[in-house]
Structures are given as C-alpha cells and as structure tokens.
Design a protein around this motif. Sequence first.
Motif, PDB file in Angstrom:
ATOM      1  N   VAL A 329       0.844  -1.201   0.000  1.00 41.39           N
ATOM      2  CA  VAL A 329       0.000   0.000   0.000  1.00 41.39           C
ATOM      3  C   VAL A 329       0.879   1.251   0.000  1.00 41.39           C
ATOM      4  O   VAL A 329       0.686   2.166  -0.791  1.00 41.39           O
ATOM      5  N   MET A 330       1.883   1.241   0.883  1.00 43.28           N
ATOM      6  CA  MET A 330       2.765   2.411   0.991  1.00 43.28           C
ATOM      7  C   MET A 330       3.499   2.682  -0.323  1.00 43.28           C
ATOM      8  O   MET A 330       3.758   3.833  -0.663  1.00 43.28           O
ATOM      9  N   PHE A 331       3.833   1.628  -1.010  1.00 39.64           N
ATOM     10  CA  PHE A 331       4.546   1.737  -2.291  1.00 39.64           C
ATOM     11  C   PHE A 331       3.765   2.657  -3.240  1.00 39.64           C
ATOM     12  O   PHE A 331       4.345   3.350  -4.065  1.00 39.64           O
ATOM     13  N   VAL A 332       2.451   2.666  -3.087  1.00 41.33           N
ATOM     14  CA  VAL A 332       1.620   3.524  -3.935  1.00 41.33           C
ATOM     15  C   VAL A 332       1.242   4.817  -3.213  1.00 41.33           C
ATOM     16  O   VAL A 332       1.427   5.914  -3.738  1.00 41.33           O
ATOM     17  N   THR A 333       0.736   4.692  -1.994  1.00 43.52           N
ATOM     18  CA  THR A 333       0.185   5.882  -1.331  1.00 43.52           C
ATOM     19  C   THR A 333       1.261   6.898  -0.971  1.00 43.52           C
ATOM     20  O   THR A 333       0.970   8.088  -0.922  1.00 43.52           O
ATOM     21  N   ALA A 334       2.491   6.436  -0.729  1.00 44.27           N
ATOM     22  CA  ALA A 334       3.562   7.391  -0.408  1.00 44.27           C
ATOM     23  C   ALA A 334       3.724   8.378  -1.561  1.00 44.27           C
ATOM     24  O   ALA A 334       4.005   9.551  -1.352  1.00 44.27           O
ATOM     25  N   GLU A 335       3.518   7.909  -2.794  1.00 41.66           N
ATOM     26  CA  GLU A 335       3.650   8.799  -3.951  1.00 41.66           C
ATOM     27  C   GLU A 335       2.526   9.825  -3.994  1.00 41.66           C
ATOM     28  O   GLU A 335       2.727  10.958  -4.407  1.00 41.66           O
ATOM     29  N   TYR A 336       1.336   9.394  -3.585  1.00 47.16           N
ATOM     30  CA  TYR A 336       0.226  10.339  -3.565  1.00 47.16           C
ATOM     31  C   TYR A 336       0.422  11.371  -2.475  1.00 47.16           C
ATOM     32  O   TYR A 336       0.124  12.547  -2.635  1.00 47.16           O
ATOM     33  N   ARG A 337       0.918  10.891  -1.324  1.00 51.45           N
ATOM     34  CA  ARG A 337       1.080  11.782  -0.193  1.00 51.45           C
ATOM     35  C   ARG A 337       2.041  12.912  -0.533  1.00 51.45           C
ATOM     36  O   ARG A 337       1.844  14.054  -0.133  1.00 51.45           O
ATOM     37  N   ARG A 338       3.096  12.602  -1.285  1.00 51.16           N
ATOM     38  CA  ARG A 338       4.123  13.612  -1.565  1.00 51.16           C
ATOM     39  C   ARG A 338       3.926  14.276  -2.916  1.00 51.16           C
ATOM     40  O   ARG A 338       4.704  15.139  -3.281  1.00 51.16           O
ATOM     41  N   VAL A 419      -1.589  -3.099  -3.713  1.00 48.08           N
ATOM     42  CA  VAL A 419      -1.197  -2.015  -4.639  1.00 48.08           C
ATOM     43  C   VAL A 419      -2.453  -1.383  -5.238  1.00 48.08           C
ATOM     44  O   VAL A 419      -2.599  -0.164  -5.290  1.00 48.08           O
ATOM     45  N   ALA A 420      -3.380  -2.244  -5.667  1.00 54.51           N
ATOM     46  CA  ALA A 420      -4.623  -1.748  -6.262  1.00 54.51           C
ATOM     47  C   ALA A 420      -5.407  -0.929  -5.246  1.00 54.51           C
ATOM     48  O   ALA A 420      -5.913   0.154  -5.566  1.00 54.51           O
ATOM     49  N   LEU A 421      -5.485  -1.416  -4.020  1.00 52.12           N
ATOM     50  CA  LEU A 421      -6.221  -0.685  -2.984  1.00 52.12           C
ATOM     51  C   LEU A 421      -5.551   0.652  -2.710  1.00 52.12           C
ATOM     52  O   LEU A 421      -6.220   1.675  -2.543  1.00 52.12           O
ATOM     53  N   GLY A 422      -4.230   0.656  -2.684  1.00 55.37           N
ATOM     54  CA  GLY A 422      -3.497   1.889  -2.469  1.00 55.37           C
ATOM     55  C   GLY A 422      -3.815   2.918  -3.544  1.00 55.37           C
ATOM     56  O   GLY A 422      -4.029   4.091  -3.266  1.00 55.37           O
ATOM     57  N   ALA A 423      -3.888   2.444  -4.794  1.00 52.12           N
ATOM     58  CA  ALA A 423      -4.179   3.345  -5.912  1.00 52.12           C
ATOM     59  C   ALA A 423      -5.637   3.805  -5.882  1.00 52.12           C
ATOM     60  O   ALA A 423      -5.945   4.917  -6.306  1.00 52.12           O
ATOM     61  N   LEU A 424      -6.522   2.944  -5.390  1.00 54.80           N
ATOM     62  CA  LEU A 424      -7.933   3.313  -5.347  1.00 54.80           C
ATOM     63  C   LEU A 424      -8.196   4.337  -4.243  1.00 54.80           C
ATOM     64  O   LEU A 424      -8.917   5.305  -4.437  1.00 54.80           O
ATOM     65  N   TYR A 425      -7.604   4.102  -3.076  1.00 52.12           N
ATOM     66  CA  TYR A 425      -7.870   4.993  -1.941  1.00 52.12           C
ATOM     67  C   TYR A 425      -6.932   6.189  -1.910  1.00 52.12           C
ATOM     68  O   TYR A 425      -7.287   7.243  -1.400  1.00 52.12           O
ATOM     69  N   ARG A 426      -5.721   6.006  -2.389  1.00 56.17           N
ATOM     70  CA  ARG A 426      -4.670   7.031  -2.358  1.00 56.17           C
ATOM     71  C   ARG A 426      -4.288   7.410  -0.940  1.00 56.17           C
ATOM     72  O   ARG A 426      -3.609   8.412  -0.719  1.00 56.17           O
ATOM     73  N   ARG A 427      -4.781   6.683   0.038  1.00 56.07           N
ATOM     74  CA  ARG A 427      -4.453   6.965   1.438  1.00 56.07           C
ATOM     75  C   ARG A 427      -4.091   5.667   2.118  1.00 56.07           C
ATOM     76  O   ARG A 427      -4.785   4.661   1.965  1.00 56.07           O
TER      77      ARG A 427
END
Lengths: 522, 309
Positions: A329-338, A419-427
């Motif tokens: 999840v972090m692999f994706v959401t960290a990119e959204y966060r920053r 990964v998919a959940l991370g991209a869907l929620y972005r959080r």
Amino acid sequence: MTVTAPYRSALPAGRDGITRTLRAEWTKFRTVRGWMITTVAAALVTMLLGLLFAVGSRTSCSVGPVEVACPAVPLGPGGEAVQDRFFFANQTLTGDGSITARVTSMTGVITYPPPDHDKLVSGLVPWAKAGIMIKASAAPGSSYAAVTLTGRHGVRMQDDFTHDTAGRPGGVTAAAPRWLRLTRSGGTLTGYESPDGTRWTEIGTARPAALPATVRAGLFVTSPSDMTVKANTMGGSIVQARFTQASAVFDRVEVRGRASGAWRGDDVGDDGGKTDWERYHRPSGLLQAGGTLTVTGSGDIAPSRDGVRVESTLTGVVLGLILVIVVAVMFVTAEYRRGLIRTTLLAEPRRGRVLAAKAAVAGAVAFVTGLTAGAVAVPLSVAVLRAGGNHVLPVSPLTEVRVVAGVAALFAATAVLAVALGALYRRSVAAVTTGIVLLVVPYVIATASVLPDAASEWLTRLSPAAGFAILQSIPEYAHVTGHYTPSDGYYPLAPWAGMAVLCLYAALALGLAVTRLRRRDA
Amino acid sequence: MEAIIEVDGLRKRFGRTTALDGMTFTVTPGRVTGFVGPNGAGKSTTMRVILGLDMADEGTALVGGRPYASLRNPLGHVGALLDAAALQPSRKARDHLLWLAHSQGLTARRVDEVIELVGLRSVARRKAGGFSLGMRQRLGIAAALIGDPPILMLDEPSNGLDPEGIVWIRGLLRSLAAEGRAVLVSSHLMSELQDTAGHLVVVGRGRVVADTSVADLIETASGGRVTLRTTARPEAMTALARAGATVAATGSDTLTVSGLPAERVVTLLAEDAVPFSEVAAHRATLEEAYMDLTRDAVDFRAAGQEAAR
C-alpha cells in the motif's frame, strides 16, 4: 529576437518497453530502506512464528509411568498417514483369482449417542463397511482393493485408502441380500455386485499400488466412530465421537484360484485397546457356522486426519501478510502523499503501465519473500516438530512444494491487491484497513471457530481469504467421516481454486484502479 | 523533436470555478519565456495540462507537435519541475534521480552528470527528506534535466532559493535557452523574471492577457508619458494642452503629460518661456506593467472571495 538552432540532445535515447518501467519501480522500491526492512520482517515473522510453534510442541507416549516411543502411524501406499483397522477373515490367494460372497445382514451398535447419551443403540454409521477385500498383507497400511456394503452409502469399491467408486445405493436385508465379487487379473482388480448371484454389474476397476503374487483375500467388517457436531453457544461447534461396531453375515463365499482354503481371522491394526462393549458384550472376530460366516469389527480404513499438519507451521503467514499489505500500500500511497505520483506519470504517461509495473514489482518482491519464508519455515519447522516426537501428517513432496509455493502465491496476490487498494484509496490507512478487512479478518474469523460452520465455509469461498486454501496439505475425502471446516484446516474450495478467487479479487481491484487512474487528474 | 510548446484554447473547470478560460500561447525555442500571473491565474493548471497530468475540457496542448501522453521517451522531450517537495523523504537524492533515469532507459552515469550540473554532489547520498527547499529545487531541476530535453517547464523554480541560488538559476535558464531549448518558467512575481525572460506570457483569470517581449511590454505600460517638474504649473498645462496633449497634475510641482514625446514638450515650453526643472520620459518598471495588466484579475478574485464569504 535572435533565432537559435533548436536544441539536439547528444544523449542516446533509451529503449522503450515495460522493462524500464519495471526497473524504475524496482529502483524506487529498493531505495526506501523502511520498505526493504518491512519486507524482510514479513519473511522473518512468517518463519519465526512457525518455528516457535514447532519448538514449543512436544508429544510423548507412555505406558503407565514409563515413557515409550510413540507407535508408528501406518502409511498407505501413497505415503499418506492412514487408519487401517478392521476385522479380516481371510485366506491366502496366489496369482489371479476371485472372491465372491453374499451379504445377508449388516447390523451394528452405536454407544451412547445423543440426545441423552445414556443408551446403546443399534444401528449403522454411514461409513460402516462390510464386504470383501484383496489386500497385500494383514499389515496396516498395505495395499488393497475392496468391494463393500456401507451403512448409508450403498455399495462401494475402494482401494488404497484414497480411492472410492460408488456402486448401487441401498442396504441389505435377508429378503434382499447383496452379492459382491472381486477378481484379480495381474495388477488389476475388478469389482462387481449383483442382487441374485447371476446378473452381475461391474462397479469399477482398481490397480492397487503394490500387490504381491500372494495376497490375502477375504471378508472384512469395520465401523468408524459415530460423529456428531453441535453448535457451540460460544461460537464454533463441538464435535463428539463415540465407539461403534458393525457385524455382517456372509454366505455362499467362494474363493477361486490358488487359495489356502482355511479361514483365518486377523484383527488388522489392533492396538490392544478394547472398549467395555468389546470386552463384555461382543468382541471383534469371525464366527463360522457351516457356510455362514459372521464377521464383527470396528475401526476405519481411510486416510488419517489425526496429527499435525504441515501448514500448521505457517501460522505466521497472517502476520507476514499484514506487513506485505502495509508495504505494498505504501509503495503507492507514499507517492500520492508527496505528489511524487506526478513525477512518476511524467516519466511514464501510460498510466495503466505504471500501475501494472508497480503491481508486478510489489508482487514479485512479495513472491520471493513468501517463497523464502515458506521454503525455510516448512521443512525446518516440520523437522523440529518430528524431532519433538510430534506426528506430522506426511504429504508428498509435490504437496509440500505446493504449500511452499502457496505461501509465495499468497504473498504475491496479496501485494497486488494491496497495490490496487493503495491506488484506489490514495491513502495508506484506508487502503491498509481495507486490505486487512478483505483478507485477514475473514481468514481469522473463519478459522477461529467463532462462526457457524456454514458461514465459515461461505466466507472462505467468497472472500479473498479463499486463497488460504492453497496451504491445505491434507485433502478432504468424501468417503471419510470427518468435520471438514476451515477451523479444522479444510477449505471448501480446492487449493488452486481458492487461490484463483484471491487472484480474481486482485485482478478486479487492479483493473478498477487502472480505470480510475486513467480517468482522474493526477 | 521541435522545441516548441503550443497551447490552444484550453478550457477547464473545477466544479463551478473556471480555471482555464481559453488559454492560448506558444513557447518557442532559444529564449526563456516567462509565464506570469497572480496566484490562481491558471499557470500550474496549464502546465499540468501540457504535461498530460490534468485533462482539459476543451482545447489542445502540444509539445513538439504531439500530446505529452503520446511521447515514448517523455523525459527526453520535456523536463518539468512542478513541485520540489514531491520527493520520498527517506529516499536518497541520487536514488531519486536513479529511478527517473531507469524509467527512461538511462544509466547512473547520466545521474552523476545532472548531480554535478546542479551542484548537489556533496549531498547526493543524503536522504531527500533532510534537504532545504533550495536543495530540493536543485534536485527538482536535476530531475527535469535528466533526459537532456529540448523543452523545459519550471513552476516557480526560484521559490526558496537563496540569493546565490537565484543568480545561479537565472544563469542556468539563460544558458539552457541559449542552447536552443524552449524554456517556460512560471512565477507570480514579475521581478523574478525581469532579468531572465526574453518573452512573457502574462495570464489572469485563466487566459492570456499579454503575450509579448519584455521591451514591448514596458513600452506599452509606459504609454509615452512624460513627467514634467515645473514651478509654473498652470502655464505649462495651458501650453501643452494647446498642442493637444493630455496633462494631469500628479503633485504640487509635477505634471504627467501623455500624447507628446519629451522633445516636443521641451520645445513647446521653451517657446512659451515656461520654466521647468526636469522633463523625463516616464519608463514603467516591468512590475508596474504587470500590475496594470493583472489588476483586473486580482480585483476580480478579491471581489469573488468577498462574495463567497
């Protein structure tokens, strides 16, 4: 305005292709130390929990106050642990031949069944068996084929513990006897049944793994424990088992071929333990009166369920999976966060490709992690368990490989889902929570015996937790009485079918995530 | 690929807010184009649309004649710095550039080149999370240059830079443009662009309000006005008004004259023997010109904000 010649870069253009996107994502992954540490932790926690369980488990057997080596559990021809206990009235038979018998009666007793548990009741349990058998020897676990009447499943042909073919249904009465026949021709045994001894119907053929030239051919009776399941008020269920015994009357028994002629009785698999019923009322054995043979027996001829399962060394997988979910999840959401996701999309504007690469990298990392953890945890913990005197149900090398690969597959599919959940929620928090709620929570409540059995089964059929079926090493046998629920380690779906359910969820979530990523502004 | 950015008729709404309202301009190679306007004028949105990150409701934005999303080697065509804070804090600066290089099929050697170029060599192996804003800007510029692109787009690159850094970036941008690259630099402060940009695209309220060279913009803003300092104000006003000039009193002894060049003013005053101590052609600063152009946009926004309250 000055006109300048347009700029031409001297830098060679890199080759286009998914590999460079994959490489970029792998570089991203490996350069965040926290993610690498958590990934290693996922492997360690998976290994150590299993090892801890193994180190803490000891089994010892004693006769009176004296500790003795635990008796060896018989193994079937396929290497699986088996129960092989029955009464066998047999002759030796060399070479090809056949045995034919008429069953005129099959009765039994069930000790102290519900509702009041205070009576002996006459009756047969569904898988009580009475029939004819050709077996390599009287040693438990030896190869065999049998044609048998059962308590409630009609006539069956069974061989080598794991194979079962249905014949005609129905029971037996004096007015409607059942004829059974088993013929040997080389390595092939063929089973027949008949209502009258003249019109024969073939049930099936069997090729038992290891039949010597001289075998035992004869009559057998056995009766497994009566099992009842009742729902526990605290959730889950209570399984009760009680002693049963069956008796069958055979006549018109004919052994063709080079047979010894005299009947001998073998209490196959007898461990010396006798119930009061057997001691004071009716022991197992053979009663011969003219051409009529009455055989009484108790036990079962079936793969064994009792023992430690290989996958019980994988209790740490759940914790490992939680860490896998967090990292993926972090692999994706960290990119959204920053806001780094924009840089990523500048480097590769094909958004589906970006997410696919992320899923592939997270999945591959998780796969290797799971494979390492499983490949260390399973053999090591099993060895430690066995050294501690525990009876680990043996499985074929192929099954063990499947269980180890199953850990890897479970880790990988979970990472893709995350990964998919991370991209869907972005959080992170929402995505991690959803991942745990989808995968870990159903697994825990389905296997912790808090739900009714049916609910547990539906949960492990429909939720992503179905994927845990890949770890099940001992299959469910329809012809063996047992409590087959997720809490006992039996999943409603076959290993790869269960895995496919999890993969389906992962694929669906990833598809959804790609669609959303394409549609929305970054 | 041609080093050119073509933005044509971009429109975009976010809910009820119009972010882009027919944004149209072209960025040509060989010079630094300043993209200037008040905050909220649509600069960042325009840049994101050009880069394929946001989708416009209408209009097209092409880089080298193609939509960004269709580029197969995007960082070799366009380098962009949108947000210097867009970094994984626990990743080392060099590793940030390394994954970008890998994403374009480039090697670590190019990473070391751009690190050298932006002067981050001594801190390249430190975590980006510990970087000051100025260091992050340099890292962002290094990232934009990784593919050695003919087109550069930098959103507020001077933000957070110390004076030395500002001088450095001005020089860098000028030299990049001089190599024949198209360089688009946005800022909400005209003063930042004054010495760097050869061309200006001034925006307000989602559209271009001026697309001009710096010299022309100042010329327009100055409007041929002449400042006159005299103790004989009424006489001067009469003499100049007679010649057709518009005269306004701007102080006790100063007048602003429009419609007449300074030489003509001097001649007229001399003919009528009006005393004066100074005649100066008024030269507006770029900042004044910019304020003139964008006043509407700012006023509108302020009014809008008040209405919203």
